[in-house]
Design a protein around this motif. Structure first.
Motif, PDB file in Angstrom:
ATOM      1  N   GLU A   5      43.002  40.763  43.844  1.00  0.00           N
ATOM      2  CA  GLU A   5      42.645  41.025  45.235  1.00  0.00           C
ATOM      3  C   GLU A   5      42.533  42.519  45.527  1.00  0.00           C
ATOM      4  O   GLU A   5      41.702  42.935  46.347  1.00  0.00           O
ATOM      5  CB  GLU A   5      43.679  40.383  46.166  1.00  0.00           C
ATOM      6  CG  GLU A   5      43.775  38.864  46.049  1.00  0.00           C
ATOM      7  CD  GLU A   5      42.513  38.154  46.515  1.00  0.00           C
ATOM      8  OE1 GLU A   5      42.415  37.804  47.699  1.00  0.00           O
ATOM      9  OE2 GLU A   5      41.608  37.963  45.666  1.00  0.00           O
ATOM     10  N   GLU A   6      43.355  43.338  44.889  1.00  0.00           N
ATOM     11  CA  GLU A   6      43.246  44.787  45.082  1.00  0.00           C
ATOM     12  C   GLU A   6      41.921  45.307  44.526  1.00  0.00           C
ATOM     13  O   GLU A   6      41.262  46.152  45.137  1.00  0.00           O
ATOM     14  CB  GLU A   6      44.422  45.495  44.405  1.00  0.00           C
ATOM     15  CG  GLU A   6      45.753  45.304  45.105  1.00  0.00           C
ATOM     16  CD  GLU A   6      45.764  45.918  46.502  1.00  0.00           C
ATOM     17  OE1 GLU A   6      45.218  47.025  46.676  1.00  0.00           O
ATOM     18  OE2 GLU A   6      46.313  45.282  47.421  1.00  0.00           O
ATOM     19  N   TRP A   7      41.526  44.803  43.361  1.00  0.00           N
ATOM     20  CA  TRP A   7      40.248  45.221  42.778  1.00  0.00           C
ATOM     21  C   TRP A   7      39.095  44.791  43.677  1.00  0.00           C
ATOM     22  O   TRP A   7      38.161  45.571  43.928  1.00  0.00           O
ATOM     23  CB  TRP A   7      40.106  44.607  41.382  1.00  0.00           C
ATOM     24  CG  TRP A   7      38.814  44.951  40.697  1.00  0.00           C
ATOM     25  CD1 TRP A   7      38.553  46.041  39.924  1.00  0.00           C
ATOM     26  CD2 TRP A   7      37.593  44.194  40.745  1.00  0.00           C
ATOM     27  NE1 TRP A   7      37.254  46.024  39.484  1.00  0.00           N
ATOM     28  CE2 TRP A   7      36.636  44.895  39.977  1.00  0.00           C
ATOM     29  CE3 TRP A   7      37.220  43.006  41.361  1.00  0.00           C
ATOM     30  CZ2 TRP A   7      35.337  44.440  39.804  1.00  0.00           C
ATOM     31  CZ3 TRP A   7      35.927  42.545  41.192  1.00  0.00           C
ATOM     32  CH2 TRP A   7      34.994  43.255  40.424  1.00  0.00           C
ATOM     33  N   VAL A   8      39.149  43.560  44.185  1.00  0.00           N
ATOM     34  CA  VAL A   8      38.075  43.059  45.045  1.00  0.00           C
ATOM     35  C   VAL A   8      37.935  43.916  46.295  1.00  0.00           C
ATOM     36  O   VAL A   8      36.819  44.181  46.769  1.00  0.00           O
ATOM     37  CB  VAL A   8      38.335  41.582  45.419  1.00  0.00           C
ATOM     38  CG1 VAL A   8      37.382  41.123  46.523  1.00  0.00           C
ATOM     39  CG2 VAL A   8      38.184  40.691  44.193  1.00  0.00           C
ATOM     40  N   LYS A   9      39.050  44.373  46.825  1.00  0.00           N
ATOM     41  CA  LYS A   9      39.013  45.191  48.044  1.00  0.00           C
ATOM     42  C   LYS A   9      38.127  46.421  47.866  1.00  0.00           C
ATOM     43  O   LYS A   9      37.447  46.855  48.803  1.00  0.00           O
ATOM     44  CB  LYS A   9      40.438  45.605  48.415  1.00  0.00           C
ATOM     45  CG  LYS A   9      40.538  46.402  49.709  1.00  0.00           C
ATOM     46  CD  LYS A   9      41.985  46.526  50.157  1.00  0.00           C
ATOM     47  CE  LYS A   9      42.808  47.367  49.212  1.00  0.00           C
ATOM     48  NZ  LYS A   9      44.188  47.568  49.714  1.00  0.00           N
TER      49      LYS A   9
END
Length: 525
Positions: free
Chosen positions: A473-477
């Motif tokens: 989720e951090e990468w997607v952000k």
């Protein structure tokens, strides 16, 4: 085997105390079920012993093939029985309670089986960290009693595809009746305990709406021999039902997967619903009857009819059991909570998971109802066993007593070799229950266990293949809308009625109007 050193023991003892505190809180604050049919306290105590003697060897074999953190990644993507209540909390806690029983009886010392304890808790800790990767916690309790392990891409598919309902319409009625029937059947199939049920969430759907996800496991032929020939018209062994509520705040979702809401859970506040299935062989959630509201209502009504008949059939079967068979079944349900790890790794063997170890069998004569009740109450409620005391100046987290349910490992093992490192890896056991003869119900059909294991060993979900595994989720952000992010989201969107191929750039507001209306003011979500 464990690599014993000071850092590893510090981590182990920290996790022991975490589980001890959490389990005490659960035992004194949550609803404790009793059964008029099953001798629950005796079977629970025997299950703890079975876990202690068997789990270390089982987990070492699994971990060597599919590491615990990879299993956590798998469990995070779909609904599997190695979930919050079973794999995350139950498996390590049952193991440790077996250790407590043997220490109380003077049969082992706190230094004995140190390699086993470290290995079991290391496996559990790595699984939990990966399973809870999206919320960044080790347990639901650490997260303030919340359970939000699903990634945005999965929740978006639910948001777009769930069917809107209003109280009294056909789908609303079919869904509420099916959920009640599923709960009744799963409770009975698991010897009147909650291990076959799971709840997670809540997820914020905006405009005073929240979604929780309800799971029901082992609904037909599979690992449990007493389900052979039961509910065989049901095409899936597991069902997942996401539910959106209006005007309801689910303020607690604990490590037993129990929830509390304000106002309390009320079917009249359900505004959207859906149904899916998943298992060790599915690449994400598989929609079940989700083409339209009428098809979903048809499917739910059909499944309720099947399970209603199956509940009667199972009651008749269990009613013929002896007391020993009821104890064996309950103990095996509890001690096999980690069995889906073996299914994921392709190492499942029926006798390893569904037999009571011969070292456990010797304690059966102790386990009348009175002893079982009193010993369990002393160990997990009153904390009255002598060895559970700490020094008089200490105050435990929730009780303020100088007592702890579960004890750690003395650090003296680092300098003193006067201990037995393991209980050993030789299994010999038995069960008073009939031998399993049926097949296993999977997303690939009804197959034998050799086929199931072979398929599992050769399977990797697409969203965990290669670099996708680390696109969290951090990468997607930071990368939403990129080609890589779109590819990841489209993998999850396969089969979605409204989102297939849409990619990663959608916000919650972009989903407005894609599916059925989901209650008043849905457009404001």
């Amino acid at each position: 085997m464990a690599n014993l050193n000071y850092p590893s023991l510090l981590e182990t003892n920290n996790y022991v105390r975490n589980l001890s505190d959490t389990t005490y809180w659960l035992c004194i604050t949550r609803t404790v079920q009793e059964s008029k049919l099953f001798p629950m306290s005796p079977y629970m105590l025997l299950s703890y012993l079975n876990s202690f003697y068997r789990l270390p060897t089982q987990l070492r074999e699994i971990d060597a093939i599919t590491p615990a953190e990879e299993l956590g990644d798998r469990a995070r993507e779909v609904s599997l029985k190695v979930n919050t209540v079973n794999g995350a909390w139950g498996m390590p806690t049952f193991y440790l309670l077996g250790r407590e029983m043997l220490m109380n009886w003077g049969l082992i010392r706190p230094t004995d089986a140190v390699d086993d304890v470290v290995d079991v808790l290391d496996f559990s800790r790595r699984f939990n960290l990966a399973y809870h990767r999206n919320d960044g916690h080790l347990t639901n309790k650490e997260f303030g009693d919340r359970s939000q392990f699903l990634p945005e891409r999965t929740v978006q598919v639910f948001d777009a595809d769930l069917h809107g309902v209003t109280p009294g319409d056909r789908l609303h009625t079919a869904a509420t009746k099916l959920i009640a029937q599923l709960s009744q059947f799963a409770f009975l199939a698991h010897c009147e305990c909650r291990i076959g049920l799971h709840n997670s969430g809540p997820y914020n759907f905006g405009n005073d709406r929240q979604m929780i996800v309800r799971d029901f496991f082992d609904l037909t032929e599979g690992d449990y021999p007493w389900l052979d020939g039961i509910a065989t018209r049901l095409p899936f062994n597991n069902l997942t039902i996401p539910i959106v509520f209006k005007d309801t705040n689910f303020h607690l979702m604990d490590d037993w997967a129990s929830f509390e809401a304000e106002p309390s859970y009320n079917a009249s506040n359900i505004v959207a619903i859906g149904m899916y299935s998943s298992d060790a062989l599915t690449d994400g959630y598989v929609p079940v009857g989700m083409d339209n509201a009428d098809t979903l209502a048809d499917t739910m009504e059909q499944y309720r009819e099947i399970l209603n008949e199956a509940t009667t059939d199972l009651w008749k079967r269990i009613a013929s059991w002896s007391r020993e068979q009821m104890i064996d079944a309950g103990a095996l349900v509890y001690s096999s909570v980690g069995k889906d790890f073996a299914h994921l790794a392709g190492t499942y063997r029926q006798d390893d998971w569904l037999q009571l170890d011969e070292r456990v069998q010797r304690f059966k004569p102790l386990m009348n109802d009175e002893y079982g009740r009193d010993h369990l109450g002393e160990m997990v409620g009153l904390l009255g066993l002598p060895h559970q005391s700490a020094n008089e100046y200490t105050m435990a987290r929730y009780s303020s007593l100088n007592r702890n349910m579960i004890n750690g490992i003395p650090y003296s093992v680092l300098t003193d070799d006067d201990y037995a490192p393991t209980v050993g890896d030789h299994f010999a056991g038995s069960s008073s229950l009939p031998v399993k003869t049926g097949l296993w119900t999977t997303s690939a059909g009804r197959i034998d266990i050799d086929d199931y294991n072979a398929r599992a060993r050769g399977f990797t979900p697409a969203v965990l293949d290669g670099a996708h595994r680390y696109h969290d989720e951090e990468w997607v952000k930071w990368h939403h809308g990129s080609a890589q992010a779109d590819e990841l989201y489209r993998l999850t969107q396969r089969g979605s009625r409204n989102l297939e191929g849409r990619g990663s750039a959608l916000s919650r507001a972009d989903l407005t109007g894609l599916g059925d209306p989901k209650g008043d003011d849905h457009a404001d979500r």
